[in-house]
Structure formats: structure tokens, C-alpha cells
Write an enzyme that holds these catalytic residues in place. Structure first.
Site, PDB file in Angstrom:
ATOM      1  N   GLY A 118      38.410  43.358  46.997  1.00 23.95           N
ATOM      2  CA  GLY A 118      38.669  44.295  48.211  1.00 23.95           C
ATOM      3  C   GLY A 118      37.129  44.215  49.067  1.00 23.95           C
ATOM      4  O   GLY A 118      37.167  44.226  50.371  1.00 23.95           O
ATOM      5  N   ARG A 133      31.651  38.886  35.900  1.00 25.73           N
ATOM      6  CA  ARG A 133      30.946  40.048  36.391  1.00 25.73           C
ATOM      7  C   ARG A 133      29.688  40.408  35.694  1.00 25.73           C
ATOM      8  O   ARG A 133      28.839  41.159  36.277  1.00 25.73           O
ATOM      9  CB  ARG A 133      32.078  41.214  36.758  1.00 25.73           C
ATOM     10  CG  ARG A 133      32.742  40.957  38.238  1.00 25.73           C
ATOM     11  CD  ARG A 133      33.468  42.134  38.220  1.00 25.73           C
ATOM     12  NE  ARG A 133      34.175  42.173  39.636  1.00 25.73           N
ATOM     13  CZ  ARG A 133      35.298  42.990  40.060  1.00 25.73           C
ATOM     14  NH1 ARG A 133      35.920  43.734  39.242  1.00 25.73           N
ATOM     15  NH2 ARG A 133      35.655  42.897  41.190  1.00 25.73           N
ATOM     16  N   GLY A 148      38.551  39.082  42.794  1.00 23.77           N
ATOM     17  CA  GLY A 148      38.550  38.924  41.455  1.00 23.77           C
ATOM     18  C   GLY A 148      39.612  37.837  40.970  1.00 23.77           C
ATOM     19  O   GLY A 148      39.399  36.952  40.078  1.00 23.77           O
ATOM     20  N   LYS A 173      50.556  40.270  48.469  1.00 19.74           N
ATOM     21  CA  LYS A 173      51.067  41.105  49.555  1.00 19.74           C
ATOM     22  C   LYS A 173      50.387  40.960  50.977  1.00 19.74           C
ATOM     23  O   LYS A 173      49.304  40.787  51.060  1.00 19.74           O
ATOM     24  CB  LYS A 173      50.952  42.452  49.015  1.00 19.74           C
ATOM     25  CG  LYS A 173      51.841  43.207  48.166  1.00 19.74           C
ATOM     26  CD  LYS A 173      51.134  44.383  47.637  1.00 19.74           C
ATOM     27  CE  LYS A 173      52.110  45.498  47.652  1.00 19.74           C
ATOM     28  NZ  LYS A 173      51.622  46.768  47.489  1.00 19.74           N
TER      29      LYS A 173
HETATM   30  C1  3PG Z   1      37.540  45.668  41.886  1.00 22.98           C
HETATM   31  O1  3PG Z   1      37.820  45.146  40.702  1.00 22.98           O
HETATM   32  O2  3PG Z   1      38.127  45.319  42.699  1.00 22.98           O
HETATM   33  C2  3PG Z   1      36.576  46.600  41.911  1.00 22.98           C
HETATM   34  O3  3PG Z   1      35.768  46.492  40.879  1.00 22.98           O
HETATM   35  C3  3PG Z   1      36.782  47.817  42.494  1.00 22.98           C
HETATM   36  O4  3PG Z   1      37.637  48.407  41.709  1.00 22.98           O
HETATM   37  P1  3PG Z   1      38.729  49.473  42.490  1.00 22.98           P
HETATM   38  O5  3PG Z   1      39.397  48.479  43.209  1.00 22.98           O
HETATM   39  O6  3PG Z   1      39.581  49.843  41.247  1.00 22.98           O
HETATM   40  O7  3PG Z   1      38.063  50.531  43.105  1.00 22.98           O
END
Ligand code: 3PG
Ligand code: MG
Length: 399
Positions: free
Chosen positions: A380, A41, A356, A206
Site C-alpha cells: 500500500g 521485511r 508484499g 481487486k
Molecule cells: C502491510 O503489510 O501492508 C504493512 O505492514 C501495513 O500493514 P496494514 O496494511 O495492516 O496497515
């Protein structure tokens, strides 16, 4: 889409101007040593930062790391990230000990043209993630004071209605960075009219996390391959016993309905690797998906499943993959993820890896990143994009 991007900002000229860049530098850290275990990242945001540096901007970078609870928490400090960012940029990065306090103010004031500063973790401040518009707005005011222009290059966070993502762009001239632009371009190819067959591989633990994206994708995809911990809830819905594998009991009926709705589209494992315990050295065997012993748990998809998934992927012209097929962090249960990843790299298809975990898996397994069409920095965020949701960070750039 009426989003102005970094090139528009550069065309205006940024020499001597302060540019506030929201990045997603939420990188995984080693629990013991605190070292950065995957700097993907950080590397992903370099094109934007380097362009601003070359153009002589005073670059003020902000990000979150982990999920601290609105107050400083040393284990979530961005300090190690400042060090790594400096190495990658080839120039030191000034680090502010706070996000909008005295240290941040003097750090920003001390910037020369073409220098970069990183502010401390945004989430050390309650206002960043607050649901209260006024509280978020007050924090956004403080952040916005550090910039003459704002660039969002935090694709991984565009699905969050947070101050730095959603409220700062309302206060400053705002632009999409190179990474955000590329991510949106790529993902819109998948939601537009993807070349067919369009095959999606979903894994991870999940079903409940993936339900919305499955619902959204089912009508559009040609094939949906399901592995990872979530496959056991589907296998249960098929009437199989799953032993002590991960199971979301309250999702079994939903999974059954999904399979009925799209007969033949969803492919499930036909064999799984089961173990005595969730441990790297646990005794393990491959068994048919309808023969999981009651005292064992599935930790990976089996070789026959990999072959079947690989065959489906070899036909594909467009591929999206999110979520590992098994516990790839343990060598004994990494074959499913590796096999699927390799099949994706071999396919003559436009392939996108989202999330990720899957991106980290690609790198941890030593696969060549360049043999994928695109590796998204958003987990997400990429899923919510494919679901067709309005993403607060993108909407804010459009206004
Ligand atoms: C992630 O790793 O999914 C993003 O950096 C967002 O982080 P978060 O899910 O804690 O908002
Ligand atoms: Mg997340």
C-alpha cells in the site's frame, strides 16, 4: 526534502543513547505452525539496526504484525520475530511481553550499549491506530518515553496515520532509516522523470484497490499491462464473458472509461488459464480471453499473454510491477507470474517490484532478487507514494 537520516544521527553519536526504531516486521506466518514464511521485511531493516548496534546505541525496536484489534492476541505476537531477528543480527534480541507496560519498561531499562530489544505488537494497544488524536497522542507519549531519538525504518507502514508512525516523531528528534531512505529515493525516480518507455504491470485481485494508482499512472506511463484477478473486470468492460472469474460488477464502467481515456496504452490478456474450481488440482485449460466458458474461472494469464507482456517489457527502460498475474501459490497457475517476473529480470531496465505479494512471489518462485533493481517492502505504501499522496510517516519526518 529536509529529512534527516540515520547518518545524521550517527554523526551526533548514539553510544549509550536509547534509539526507538519503528520497523515494519509484519511478516507472513504459516497459519498452522506459526512459523515465519518470508523474512524479507526482517532482513530489510538489518542495515539500520546493525549500524546502531555498532555505534553502541540501546536499540528499542517496535512494529505491528497483522491486524489485531487493539488488545493482546497471541496469534499476532512478535515473539517469533524476535527470535529470527536475533539469528540474523547474530546476537540475542530481548523481547518485551507488552508494548508500553511493565515488561517493556524493565526490558528497555535492562539494555546495555549495543543491545537490541523488541517490544510486543504495537496494535495490541488501541492508541496505535486510533482516529482520535488524543488517544493516539497518549500512546505516542508512552512509546516516546523509551527513546532519546526516533528512527523510522518502517516503509511498509508510512502510509498509516498511526501513533508510532505519525505521532512519535513529533515528540523526539527524528530520522529516516536506511530502508525508508532507499525506498523513497527509488520511488521518486519513478515519479520524477523515468527513462522511457516506462511500463507498469499491475495484478492482484481487486481493481478497486488499484483504481487510484491506475488513474495516477495512466497519464505518465507508456504501457500498462494488466493481469491477475482484476483483469476480468477489464475483459468484461471489453464485452467478453468471464464465466465465474473474479468480477467487480460496479467497476466495469470505470474500467471501460479508463481504456477509452488512454487508447492503446492498456494491455489486457489475450488468453487465460481457466479451471473448474479454485483448487491446486482443479482441471484446467488455456482459452482465448473472449472464450471463457460460463462455468469456469480464470486463475492465470495464458502463454500468449505472457509472450505479449514480455515483448512490451523487453522494450522498457523503467518498470514498476505490483501484484501477481495469477494464483501463483498453486503451481498450475504460477506460470503467468513467473513469466512476467522473468521478463522483468531480462529487460535492460530499472525495475521496481512493489508490494508484499509480488515480493513474496519473487522469493517463492525462487527468482534471483538481485536481478531486480529494487524490491519494495511496501505494498500500500509504494502505491500511495506513486499516487502522489502525502504519506503521514514521511510528512512527520519532514517536520
Ligand atoms: C502491510 O503489510 O501492508 C504493512 O505492514 C501495513 O500493514 P496494514 O496494511 O495492516 O496497515
Ligand atoms: Mg496492507
Amino acid at each position: 526534502m529536509s529529512i534527516r537520516n540515520l547518518d545524521d544521527l550517527l554523526a551526533e553519536g548514539v553510544s549509550g543513547r536509547r534509539v526507538l526504531v519503528r520497523a515494519d516486521l509484519n511478516v507472513p506466518l504459516d497459519k498452522q505452525t506459526g512459523e515465519i514464511t518470508d523474512d524479507g521485511r526482517i532482513r530489510a531493516v538489518l542495515p539500520t539496526l546493525s549500524a546502531l548496534v555498532r555505534a553502541g546505541a540501546k536499540v528499542v525496536v517496535c512494529s505491528h504484525l497483522g491486524r489485531p484489534k487493539g488488545a493482546p492476541d497471541p496469534q499476532f505476537s512478535l515473539r517469533p520475530v524476535a527470535g529470527r531477528l536475533g539469528e540474523l543480527l547474530g546476537a540475542p534480541v530481548a523481547f518485551a511481553e507488552d508494548t508500553v507496560g511493565d515488561s517493556a519498561r524493565s526490558t528497555v531499562e535492562g539494555l546495555a550499549d549495543g543491545q537490541v530489544a523488541l517490544l510486543e505488537n504495537l496494535r495490541f494497544n488501541k492508541g496505535e491506530t486510533s482516529k482520535d488524536d488524543t488517544e493516539r497522542g497518549a500512546f505516542a507519549d508512552q512509546l516516546a518515553a523509551f527513546g532519546d531519538a526516533y528512527v523510522d525504518d518502517a516503509f511498509g507502514a508510512v502510509h498509516r496515520k498511526h501513533a508510532s508512525v505519525h505521532d512519535v516523531p513529533a515528540r523526539l528528534p527524528h530520522f529516516a532509516g536506511r530502508l525508508v531512505l532507499r525506498e523513497v529515493e527509488v520511488l521518486s525516480r519513478l515519479t520524477g522523470s523515468p527513462e522511457r518507455p516506462y511500463v507498469v504491470v499491475l495484478g492482484g485481485s481487486k481493481v478497486s484497490d488499484k483504481l487510484a494508482v491506475i488513474e495516477a499512472l495512466l497519464p505518465t506511463v507508456d504501457r500498462l499491462l494488466i493481469g491477475g484477478g482484476m483483469c476480468f473486470t477489464f475483459l468484461k468492460a471489453q464485452g467478453h464473458e468471464v464465466g465465474t472469474s473474479l468480477l467487480e460488477k460496479d467497476m466495469v464502467e470505470t474500467c471501460g472509461n479508463l481504456m477509452e481515456r488512454a487508447p492503446g496504452k492498456i494491455m489486457l490478456p489475450v488468453d487465460v488459464v481457466v479451471a473448474d474450481a479454485f483448487a491446486p488440482d482443479a482441471a484446467h485449460d488455456t482459452v482465448p480471453a473472449d472464450g471463457i466458458p460460463s462455468h469456469r474461472l480464470g486463475l492465470d494469464i495464458g502463454p500468449e499473454t505472457v509472450a505479449g507482456f514480455a515483448a512490451a517489457l523487453s522494450q522498457a527502460k523503467t518498470i514498476f510491477w505490483n501484484g501477481p498475474m495469477g494464483v501463483f501459490e498453486m503451481a498450475a497457475f504460477a506460470n503467468g507470474t513467473r513469466g512476467v517476473a522473468e521478463a522483468i529480470t531480462k529487460a535492460d531496465a530499472f525495475s521496481v517490484v512493489g508490494g508484499g505479494d509480488s515480493a513474496a512471489a519473487v522469493r517463492a518462485l525462487g527468482l534471483d532478487e538481485s536481478s531486480f533493481g529494487h524490491i519494495s517492502t511496501g505494498g500500500g505504501a509504494s502505491l500511495e507514494y506513486l499516487e502522489g499522496k502525502t504519506l503521514p510517516g514521511i510528512a512527520a519526518l519532514e517536520n
